[in-house]
Design a protein around this motif. Structure first.
Motif, short mmCIF file in Angstrom:
data_model
loop_
_atom_site.label_atom_id
_atom_site.label_comp_id
_atom_site.label_asym_id
_atom_site.label_seq_id
_atom_site.Cartn_x
_atom_site.Cartn_y
_atom_site.Cartn_z
N ASN A 263 0.85 -1.19 0.00
CA ASN A 263 0.00 0.00 0.00
C ASN A 263 0.89 1.24 0.00
O ASN A 263 1.12 1.85 1.05
CB ASN A 263 -0.92 0.00 1.22
CG ASN A 263 -1.83 -1.22 1.25
OD1 ASN A 263 -2.69 -1.41 0.40
ND2 ASN A 263 -1.64 -2.07 2.25
N PRO A 264 1.41 1.63 -1.17
CA PRO A 264 2.37 2.74 -1.22
C PRO A 264 1.77 4.08 -0.83
O PRO A 264 2.45 4.91 -0.23
CB PRO A 264 2.84 2.74 -2.68
CG PRO A 264 1.74 2.06 -3.43
CD PRO A 264 1.18 1.04 -2.50
N GLY A 265 0.49 4.33 -1.17
CA GLY A 265 -0.12 5.61 -0.84
C GLY A 265 0.53 6.75 -1.58
O GLY A 265 1.13 6.58 -2.64
N GLY A 266 0.45 7.96 -1.03
CA GLY A 266 1.07 9.12 -1.65
C GLY A 266 0.50 9.38 -3.04
O GLY A 266 -0.71 9.49 -3.23
N ALA A 267 1.39 9.48 -4.03
CA ALA A 267 0.97 9.73 -5.40
C ALA A 267 0.16 8.58 -5.98
O ALA A 267 -0.57 8.76 -6.96
CB ALA A 267 2.20 9.98 -6.28
N PHE A 268 0.27 7.40 -5.37
CA PHE A 268 -0.50 6.25 -5.83
C PHE A 268 -1.92 6.23 -5.24
O PHE A 268 -2.67 5.29 -5.48
CB PHE A 268 0.24 4.95 -5.47
CG PHE A 268 1.56 4.80 -6.17
CD1 PHE A 268 1.61 4.24 -7.44
CD2 PHE A 268 2.73 5.23 -5.59
CE1 PHE A 268 2.83 4.09 -8.10
CE2 PHE A 268 3.95 5.09 -6.23
CZ PHE A 268 4.00 4.53 -7.50
N ASP A 269 -2.25 7.22 -4.46
CA ASP A 269 -3.59 7.35 -3.88
C ASP A 269 -4.09 8.78 -4.11
O ASP A 269 -4.27 9.55 -3.18
CB ASP A 269 -3.56 7.02 -2.39
CG ASP A 269 -4.95 7.05 -1.76
OD1 ASP A 269 -5.94 6.92 -2.51
OD2 ASP A 269 -5.05 7.24 -0.53
N PRO A 270 -4.32 9.14 -5.38
CA PRO A 270 -4.70 10.53 -5.68
C PRO A 270 -6.04 10.94 -5.10
O PRO A 270 -6.28 12.13 -4.89
CB PRO A 270 -4.73 10.57 -7.22
CG PRO A 270 -4.97 9.14 -7.63
CD PRO A 270 -4.27 8.31 -6.60
N LEU A 271 -6.92 9.98 -4.83
CA LEU A 271 -8.24 10.30 -4.27
C LEU A 271 -8.21 10.39 -2.75
O LEU A 271 -9.23 10.71 -2.14
CB LEU A 271 -9.27 9.26 -4.72
CG LEU A 271 -9.49 9.13 -6.23
CD1 LEU A 271 -10.52 8.05 -6.52
CD2 LEU A 271 -9.95 10.47 -6.82
N GLY A 272 -7.08 10.08 -2.15
CA GLY A 272 -6.98 10.17 -0.70
C GLY A 272 -7.83 9.17 0.05
O GLY A 272 -8.31 9.46 1.15
N LEU A 273 -8.02 7.97 -0.53
CA LEU A 273 -8.87 6.97 0.10
C LEU A 273 -8.28 6.45 1.41
O LEU A 273 -9.01 5.94 2.25
CB LEU A 273 -9.09 5.80 -0.86
CG LEU A 273 -9.78 6.14 -2.19
CD1 LEU A 273 -9.86 4.91 -3.08
CD2 LEU A 273 -11.18 6.70 -1.95
N ALA A 274 -6.96 6.56 1.56
CA ALA A 274 -6.32 6.03 2.76
C ALA A 274 -6.01 7.11 3.79
O ALA A 274 -5.30 6.85 4.76
CB ALA A 274 -5.02 5.32 2.37
N ASP A 275 -6.54 8.30 3.60
CA ASP A 275 -6.24 9.39 4.53
C ASP A 275 -6.81 9.12 5.92
O ASP A 275 -6.19 9.42 6.94
CB ASP A 275 -6.76 10.72 3.99
CG ASP A 275 -5.98 11.18 2.77
OD1 ASP A 275 -4.89 10.62 2.52
OD2 ASP A 275 -6.45 12.11 2.06
#
Length: 339
Positions: A263-275
């Protein structure tokens, strides 16, 4: 004669396409399994486990004894002395009620990272694979720390922590590919059958052979999207794009350095689903559950192709039209697949 030649070309093309995809699948699986231990080690060293770290840390401290003078000295130098005193009082009450220090640490950390979702899908109170009959059937190393852990490991495949981490990473990656694969298998057939999209070969296991046909392969029947005419060019693109993506995921790089391998997050989560931690914990459970279903679906697609020689949408339509006459039992011994 021309018709027979065309049929032979299609037959050879289909066999070559199936063989190529099988080799690619074996290669990707080998890379994944071969690098699983390294990748999992990197992921563990980078992110660790909040729940297990808390339990281990508290367990290590619980055996240490300090004097009253040492305790006062620690509190006098702490900017949050009042909070520590209150926390200590609550902890003492919980211990007197029968909870151990590691159990308290696990519950507190679980609430911190998962909230309500943590209680339902994580931790000791999560749903288990035998429901109310799971007493004594759950291995001690399956603590409910990870999403999708229902306490089932009858063969002890995950008893070793490094092996467990490698299997977990491999499962998540294969689950994501399976979800994409099932969508890719049914979409062309649905479009061709119910929307009238002119796709030359909508059935997933026959589509690859179109690359050898005259005019090549048009993505979704539209030459302006992708007009593939060279199997070597397709192979090169797959190796470069898929190999590059896996290399960045496993080893880091300009786009993945310092990020979690799963789960890299950051740029790989542009929708902010993991915020939001609570939402993120729930989404990880949904991902692995849908991914496991997708992997079983892909297995079903393979079996259907061998048994009926048709795509999943056509098989579904025939079953709906005649449920008692067309089903898995009536076609269990059929082998109608012809390349």
């Amino acid at each position: 004669v021309i018709t027979q030649v065309n049929m032979d070309i299609k037959r050879v093309g289909l066999i070559a396409s199936v063989a190529l995809n099988a080799l690619l699948l074996i290669g990707v699986c080998s890379i994944s399994m071969g690098n699983g231990k390294v990748a999992s080690g990197v992921a563990i060293s980078r992110s660790g486990s909040m729940v297990n770290s808390a339990v281990r840390g508290v367990s290590a401290l619980s055996g240490k004894k300090i004097s009253a003078e040492q305790g006062r000295a620690i509190l006098s130098h702490s900017p949050k002395a009042n909070l520590l005193v209150k926390t200590g009082a609550i902890t003492n009450k919980l211990v007197k009620s029968g909870m151990s220090i590691p159990e308290i640490a696990q519950q507190v950390t679980c609430q911190k990272i998962g909230g309500a979702a943590c209680q339902e899908w994580y931790g000791p109170d999560r749903a288990l694979w035998l429901g109310p009959f799971s007493e004594g059937a759950v291995p001690s190393y399956l603590t409910g720390e990870f999403p999708g852990d229902y306490g089932w490991d009858t063969q002890g495949l995950s008893a070793d922590p490094n092996t467990f981490a490698a299997y977990r990473e491999t499962e998540v990656i294969h689950a994501r590919w399976a979800m994409l694969g099932t969508l890719g298998c049914v979409t062309p057939e649905l479009l061709a059958k119910y929307s009238g999209v002119p796709i030359a070969e909508p059935v997933w296991f026959k589509a690859g052979s179109q690359i050898f046909a005259e005019g090549g392969l048009d993505y979704l029947g539209n030459p302006s999207l992708v007009h593939a005419q060279s199997i070597l060019a397709i192979l090169a693109c797959q190796v470069i794009l898929m190999g590059g993506a896996e290399a960045y995921r496993v080893n880091g790089g300009p786009a993945g350095e310092g990020l979690d391998a799963i789960n890299p997050g950051g740029a790989f989560d542009p929708l902010g689903l993991a915020d939001d931690p609570d939402t993120f914990a729930e989404l990880k459970v949904k991902e692995i559950k849908n991914g496991r279903l997708a992997m079983f679906s892909m297995l079903g697609f393979y079996v259907q192709a061998i048994s009926t020689g048709k795509g999943p949408v056509e098989n579904w339509a025939e079953h709906i039209a005649d449920p008692s006459g067309v089903n898995g039992l009536t076609l269990a011994t059929a082998t109608k697949f012809t390349p």
